[in-house]
Design a protein around this motif. Structure first.
Motif, PDB file in Angstrom:
ATOM      1  N   VAL A 162       0.738  -1.229   0.016  1.00 33.21           N
ATOM      2  CA  VAL A 162       0.017  -0.011  -0.051  1.00 33.21           C
ATOM      3  C   VAL A 162       0.991   1.317   0.079  1.00 33.21           C
ATOM      4  O   VAL A 162       2.032   1.441   0.948  1.00 33.21           O
ATOM      5  CB  VAL A 162      -0.933   0.179   1.386  1.00 33.21           C
ATOM      6  CG1 VAL A 162      -1.814   1.130   1.090  1.00 33.21           C
ATOM      7  CG2 VAL A 162      -1.748  -1.225   1.347  1.00 33.21           C
ATOM      8  N   GLY A 163       0.625   2.233  -0.794  1.00 33.07           N
ATOM      9  CA  GLY A 163       1.082   3.502  -1.091  1.00 33.07           C
ATOM     10  C   GLY A 163       0.372   4.542  -0.497  1.00 33.07           C
ATOM     11  O   GLY A 163      -1.104   4.404  -0.428  1.00 33.07           O
ATOM     12  N   PHE A 164       0.699   5.665  -0.180  1.00 29.56           N
ATOM     13  CA  PHE A 164      -0.036   6.737   0.564  1.00 29.56           C
ATOM     14  C   PHE A 164       0.209   8.144  -0.321  1.00 29.56           C
ATOM     15  O   PHE A 164       1.548   8.591  -0.599  1.00 29.56           O
ATOM     16  CB  PHE A 164       0.288   6.822   1.889  1.00 29.56           C
ATOM     17  CG  PHE A 164      -0.008   5.533   2.579  1.00 29.56           C
ATOM     18  CD1 PHE A 164      -1.156   5.046   2.885  1.00 29.56           C
ATOM     19  CD2 PHE A 164       1.033   4.911   2.841  1.00 29.56           C
ATOM     20  CE1 PHE A 164      -1.461   3.771   3.496  1.00 29.56           C
ATOM     21  CE2 PHE A 164       0.975   3.481   3.617  1.00 29.56           C
ATOM     22  CZ  PHE A 164      -0.325   3.157   3.911  1.00 29.56           C
ATOM     23  N   VAL A 165      -0.808   8.829  -0.476  1.00 28.23           N
ATOM     24  CA  VAL A 165      -0.564  10.192  -0.894  1.00 28.23           C
ATOM     25  C   VAL A 165      -1.718  11.072   0.101  1.00 28.23           C
ATOM     26  O   VAL A 165      -2.892  10.793   0.144  1.00 28.23           O
ATOM     27  CB  VAL A 165      -1.158  10.450  -2.318  1.00 28.23           C
ATOM     28  CG1 VAL A 165      -1.250  12.037  -2.964  1.00 28.23           C
ATOM     29  CG2 VAL A 165      -0.516   9.423  -3.410  1.00 28.23           C
ATOM     30  N   GLY A 166      -0.953  11.944   0.836  1.00 26.51           N
ATOM     31  CA  GLY A 166      -1.508  12.691   1.927  1.00 26.51           C
ATOM     32  C   GLY A 166      -1.635  14.201   1.680  1.00 26.51           C
ATOM     33  O   GLY A 166      -0.654  14.559   0.818  1.00 26.51           O
ATOM     34  N   TYR A 167      -2.643  14.759   2.219  1.00 26.08           N
ATOM     35  CA  TYR A 167      -2.887  16.067   1.910  1.00 26.08           C
ATOM     36  C   TYR A 167      -3.550  16.690   2.984  1.00 26.08           C
ATOM     37  O   TYR A 167      -4.465  16.216   3.798  1.00 26.08           O
ATOM     38  CB  TYR A 167      -3.234  16.707   0.742  1.00 26.08           C
ATOM     39  CG  TYR A 167      -4.696  16.401   0.534  1.00 26.08           C
ATOM     40  CD1 TYR A 167      -5.783  17.250   0.758  1.00 26.08           C
ATOM     41  CD2 TYR A 167      -5.288  14.970  -0.054  1.00 26.08           C
ATOM     42  CE1 TYR A 167      -7.146  16.939   0.658  1.00 26.08           C
ATOM     43  CE2 TYR A 167      -6.546  14.755  -0.349  1.00 26.08           C
ATOM     44  CZ  TYR A 167      -7.394  15.787  -0.086  1.00 26.08           C
ATOM     45  OH  TYR A 167      -8.770  15.229  -0.019  1.00 26.08           O
ATOM     46  N   ALA A 184       1.126  19.491   8.359  1.00 21.09           N
ATOM     47  CA  ALA A 184       1.302  18.006   8.551  1.00 21.09           C
ATOM     48  C   ALA A 184       1.052  17.485   7.336  1.00 21.09           C
ATOM     49  O   ALA A 184       1.816  16.341   6.901  1.00 21.09           O
ATOM     50  CB  ALA A 184       0.352  17.529   9.638  1.00 21.09           C
ATOM     51  N   GLY A 185       0.180  17.958   6.443  1.00 19.01           N
ATOM     52  CA  GLY A 185       0.281  17.577   4.887  1.00 19.01           C
ATOM     53  C   GLY A 185      -0.460  15.990   4.795  1.00 19.01           C
ATOM     54  O   GLY A 185      -0.221  15.243   4.104  1.00 19.01           O
ATOM     55  N   GLY A 186      -1.280  15.725   5.838  1.00 18.97           N
ATOM     56  CA  GLY A 186      -1.644  14.327   5.882  1.00 18.97           C
ATOM     57  C   GLY A 186      -1.030  13.378   6.381  1.00 18.97           C
ATOM     58  O   GLY A 186      -1.378  12.204   6.540  1.00 18.97           O
ATOM     59  N   VAL A 187       0.143  13.473   7.228  1.00 15.60           N
ATOM     60  CA  VAL A 187       1.136  12.698   7.795  1.00 15.60           C
ATOM     61  C   VAL A 187       0.475  11.998   8.685  1.00 15.60           C
ATOM     62  O   VAL A 187       0.509  10.567   8.910  1.00 15.60           O
ATOM     63  CB  VAL A 187       2.231  13.370   8.277  1.00 15.60           C
ATOM     64  CG1 VAL A 187       3.047  12.415   9.006  1.00 15.60           C
ATOM     65  CG2 VAL A 187       3.097  13.865   6.845  1.00 15.60           C
ATOM     66  N   ARG A 188      -0.308  12.460   9.734  1.00 16.46           N
ATOM     67  CA  ARG A 188      -0.865  11.724  10.739  1.00 16.46           C
ATOM     68  C   ARG A 188      -2.031  10.937  10.206  1.00 16.46           C
ATOM     69  O   ARG A 188      -2.024   9.722  10.922  1.00 16.46           O
ATOM     70  CB  ARG A 188      -1.410  12.961  11.793  1.00 16.46           C
ATOM     71  CG  ARG A 188      -0.203  13.572  12.554  1.00 16.46           C
ATOM     72  CD  ARG A 188      -1.016  14.874  13.288  1.00 16.46           C
ATOM     73  NE  ARG A 188      -1.546  15.720  12.603  1.00 16.46           N
ATOM     74  CZ  ARG A 188      -1.503  17.041  12.806  1.00 16.46           C
ATOM     75  NH1 ARG A 188      -1.280  17.602  14.157  1.00 16.46           N
ATOM     76  NH2 ARG A 188      -2.111  18.039  11.971  1.00 16.46           N
ATOM     77  N   ALA A 189      -2.714  11.236   9.109  1.00 17.16           N
ATOM     78  CA  ALA A 189      -3.692  10.332   8.461  1.00 17.16           C
ATOM     79  C   ALA A 189      -2.871   8.914   8.083  1.00 17.16           C
ATOM     80  O   ALA A 189      -3.505   7.874   8.125  1.00 17.16           O
ATOM     81  CB  ALA A 189      -4.520  11.226   7.499  1.00 17.16           C
ATOM     82  N   ILE A 190      -1.829   9.412   7.451  1.00 12.09           N
ATOM     83  CA  ILE A 190      -1.083   8.076   6.855  1.00 12.09           C
ATOM     84  C   ILE A 190      -0.530   7.337   7.821  1.00 12.09           C
ATOM     85  O   ILE A 190      -0.471   6.141   7.483  1.00 12.09           O
ATOM     86  CB  ILE A 190      -0.053   8.940   5.877  1.00 12.09           C
ATOM     87  CG1 ILE A 190      -0.272   9.420   4.403  1.00 12.09           C
ATOM     88  CG2 ILE A 190       1.121   7.739   5.561  1.00 12.09           C
ATOM     89  CD1 ILE A 190       0.382  10.259   3.792  1.00 12.09           C
ATOM     90  N   GLU A 191      -0.223   7.981   8.903  1.00 11.90           N
ATOM     91  CA  GLU A 191       0.421   7.054  10.156  1.00 11.90           C
ATOM     92  C   GLU A 191      -0.704   6.260  10.509  1.00 11.90           C
ATOM     93  O   GLU A 191      -0.564   4.847  10.952  1.00 11.90           O
ATOM     94  CB  GLU A 191       1.137   7.953  10.997  1.00 11.90           C
ATOM     95  CG  GLU A 191       2.628   8.580  10.697  1.00 11.90           C
ATOM     96  CD  GLU A 191       3.500   7.386   9.990  1.00 11.90           C
ATOM     97  OE1 GLU A 191       3.812   6.460  10.477  1.00 11.90           O
ATOM     98  OE2 GLU A 191       3.982   7.687   8.722  1.00 11.90           O
TER      99      GLU A 191
END
Length: 205
Positions: free
Chosen positions: A119-124, A129-136
């Motif tokens: 799985v890869g992730f593209v966050g915003y 934070a740019g979506g980093v917390r959602a990605i984690e």
């Protein structure tokens, strides 16, 4: 185009290799969402490669019941598409430091469809934070399905700043495309390796 597996694309065995089937999950269902812009850009970047094929699954078009009813017609209809993917990329905004509810419901509605896939992730996000917390958070969620999360991600902090004066996204296409290529190269290497491993021995056997 070859990934880290070497010549021939995923697996590095040489010769023609079947493109990897990648499910692109568009992870927001809110009115006024920016997810279609981010996902549309990523899909255009991915379309330039000959080592993958995309199947776009938009959460907004597949709102599933919170009851997690496996027999719901919407769940049944989506199951073969998710099961047929060999890898996934999730486009995810950060809502209140985490993952949008409809995306979490969609993920929770399936089980074996996710297992042993990369799985890869593209966050915003609107903030730094740019979506980093959602990605984690997604890393932890997908780990429950024995998925392999890609180390490198694509993130757009202060996402509104990534639109140019004419409303085109992203303004810095070169930098974003370099990040997308790195993530996709990793994703396809894992997809190729897992394809070969599962062909030799089905996962969980």
């Amino acid at each position: 185009m070859s990934g880290p597996g070497g010549p021939g694309g995923p697996g590095g065995r040489g010769g023609p290799v079947r493109p990897v089937r990648v499910g692109l999950l568009v992870g927001s269902a809110r009115d006024g969402r920016l997810a279609p812009d981010v996902a549309g850009w990523f899909a255009r970047v991915a379309a330039r490669r000959d080592d993958l094929v995309l199947d776009v699954v938009d959460v907004a078009e597949h709102l599933l019941p919170a009851s997690l009813d496996a027999d719901d017609r919407r769940t049944v209809a989506l199951r073969p598409r998710l099961a047929g993917a060999e890898a996934y990329v999730v486009v995810v905004p950060e809502y209140n430091r985490s993952v949008p509810g409809p995306l979490k419901t969609l993920i929770d509605s399936f089980q074996s469809e996710w297992q042993a896939k990369p799985v890869g992730f593209v966050g915003y996000g609107l903030g730094a934070a740019g979506g980093v917390r959602a990605i984690e958070h997604l890393r932890q969620i997908f780990a429950e399905f024995h998925c392999v999360g890609m180390k490198d991600t694509v993130v757009f902090p202060r996402v509104l700043d990534h639109y140019d004066g004419e409303g085109c996204f992203p303004a810095d296409a070169e930098g974003a495309e370099a990040a997308a290529k790195l993530m996709l190269d990793q994703l396809l290497w894992w997809a190729g390796a897992l394809r070969e491993a599962k062909a030799a021995r089905p996962y969980g056997s």
